[in-house]
Motif scaffolding. Structure first.
Motif: not given
Length: 472
Positions: A130-132, A1-12
């Motif tokens: 991936a480890h998370t 469920m954790i996906r990193f973009g160009t500016g880190g991990w952001r989620a609702v």
């Protein structure tokens, strides 16, 4: 469920940004530090003014300390670049800033920094994600909330003065003091007020602040210093007859500018101004680094001074890495982030604002006049930026058509070459260009285009939107 973009991990918040996910990511980072043998070097953590940012920081600290990781926590909302600066100054192995930067108020997230205060490379964030995904709640080792505050592994830092002094020491305060500038500051309900106001007041500027209260909803607006969000700042500059207005995003790593006439200066224009100033006003020598969606006017400035302009993929980590390799003077991106040689290897809206104020003070003329001279010298280019949302089904279609099959519309001008290094970029023989790529932080596809006139740039962007039936 954790996906990193160009500016880190952001989620609702409450969806993917949850206590459980923050703890899982902290455990993954602790495991990585143990595997690398860098635990004793510790980690720096900071947070902004978003809802749950301070709480989430302590969720992560409980896990890090539970894994024997020494943590220095900055116990007040501070600019993200201060976290990066502190990582570099203390020799910490990693850093975490709890922030979703300029995203809407319902988002939060984490930015990860590595040695020296650099944005984590893609390989690092991919491995962490991936480890998370392999961890379960029972794999998380942590201290209880009442234990962590008393832990010898946790150092609480309240002072921000080391970071501010580092910025002030880089500025020509004497020139600024005698310019008697009036500046309106809009921190956009974020973290910039204390830091930037301290820098400007130290230089004897007359500073007026708007939108400074703590509001996790950011006044109902995006905490992004883009043109559409700058109306209150524009009005304040004109009402007060100020020399310029400065806005920063939620975590103060990006800035936006209103000049003395009330005109909005884009990040592209600010980059060009500062690069020219560093070369001609301060006598520096060296290249400039920009990403693929940033103005080619920088190329003209570099060429005029016998320097090089390096183009890199989107993501500030590419800019900072190339700056280190080439000893570049400045690096930046059209979204508003930039950094200057000799500071941190990442975006800093506080330092950039101070340098821009110094430029105006030393020029002894209005900011509008300074940029008019730039256009007389190098010509004008206008950028058009558009963002289009999509469904998961459309993403698959767009991924296939654009980025796998390399399908593009028929343009009204001759193509020089096409690059697929980071999304797609079309270079035209007349100097215009266009990029298409998926956002790394939001579920949108971004189209950037630049041409000598706004109409031409818009035509290029519309060609893409119409061909792929995209809606803003």
């Amino acid at each position: 469920m954790i996906r990193f973009g160009t500016g880190g991990w952001r989620a609702v918040i409450g969806d993917e940004f949850t206590r459980e996910n923050v703890r899982l990511l902290a455990q993954a980072l602790a495991d990585r530090m143990h595997a690398e043998g860098v635990v004793e070097r510790g980690l720096v953590i900071s947070y902004d003014r978003r809802f749950l940012s301070d709480v989430a920081a302590w969720w992560a600290i409980e896990v890090l300390a539970g894994n024997g990781v020494p943590v220095r926590v900055i116990t007040r909302p501070v600019p993200t670049p201060m976290c990066m600066w502190t990582v570099g100054q203390t020799g910490a192995a990693y850093g975490i800033a709890v922030t979703a930067s300029h995203n809407p108020a319902l988002y939060n997230g984490l930015k990860i920094f590595t040695e020296g205060g650099r944005d984590a490379e893609l390989a690092v964030t991919d491995e962490l994600a991936a480890h998370t995904a392999t961890l379960a709640a029972e794999d998380v080792r942590s201290l209880a909330p009442h234990e962590v505050r008393e832990s010898p592994l946790v150092t609480e830092q309240t002072s921000i003065n080391w970071y501010l002094d580092a910025i002030i020491d880089q500025l020509d305060l004497e020139a600024i003091r005698h310019a008697h500038l009036t500046i309106v500051l809009d921190p956009m309900f974020g973290v910039a007020q204390t830091s930037l106001q301290t820098v400007l007041v130290s230089a004897r500027c007359d500073v007026e602040v708007i939108n400074a209260r703590h509001d996790p909803l950011f006044g109902g607006r995006m905490p992004s210093p883009a043109e559409g969000s700058m109306t209150p700042l524009r009005q304040a500059v004109l009402e007060r007859g100020a020399d310029l207005g400065i806005a920063t995003d939620g975590d103060a790593d990006r800035l936006g500018i209103i000049d003395d006439t009330g005109a909005y200066l884009s990040p592209n224009q600010v980059l060009v101004l500062l690069y020219e100033y560093l070369l001609t006003g301060k006598g520096w020598r060296g290249p400039v680094v920009r990403n693929m969606s940033t103005t080619h006017l920088l190329d003209r400035v570099a060429q005029a001074h016998g320097e090089e302009c390096y183009e890199v993929p989107v993501g500030f980590k590419w800019i900072s890495a190339t700056m280190a390799e080439t000893d570049a003077v400045i690096g930046g991106e059209s979204s508003g982030g930039l950094t200057v040689r000799g500071h941190i290897p990442g975006k800093d809206g506080i330092q950039a604002a101070g340098l821009l104020v110094e430029m105006v003070a030393r020029a002894g003329k209005p900011l509008s006049a300074i940029y008019a001279e730039i256009e007389q010298r190098y010509g004008a280019l206008v950028m058009e930026e558009a963002a289009y949302g999509y469904t998961p089904q459309r993403r698959e279609e767009l991924q296939r058509r654009i980025f796998e099959e390399h399908e593009l519309p028929a343009f009204d001008r001759e193509i020089e070459r096409i690059s697929w290094i980071d999304g797609g970029k079309v270079y035209f023989t007349d100097g215009s260009w266009l990029t298409v790529r998926f956002s790394g932080t939001e579920p949108v596809i971004r189209v950037f285009s630049e041409a000598p006139t706004a109409q031409e740039a818009q035509q290029l962007s519309r060609a893409v939107a119409e061909h792929f039936t995209l809606e803003a």
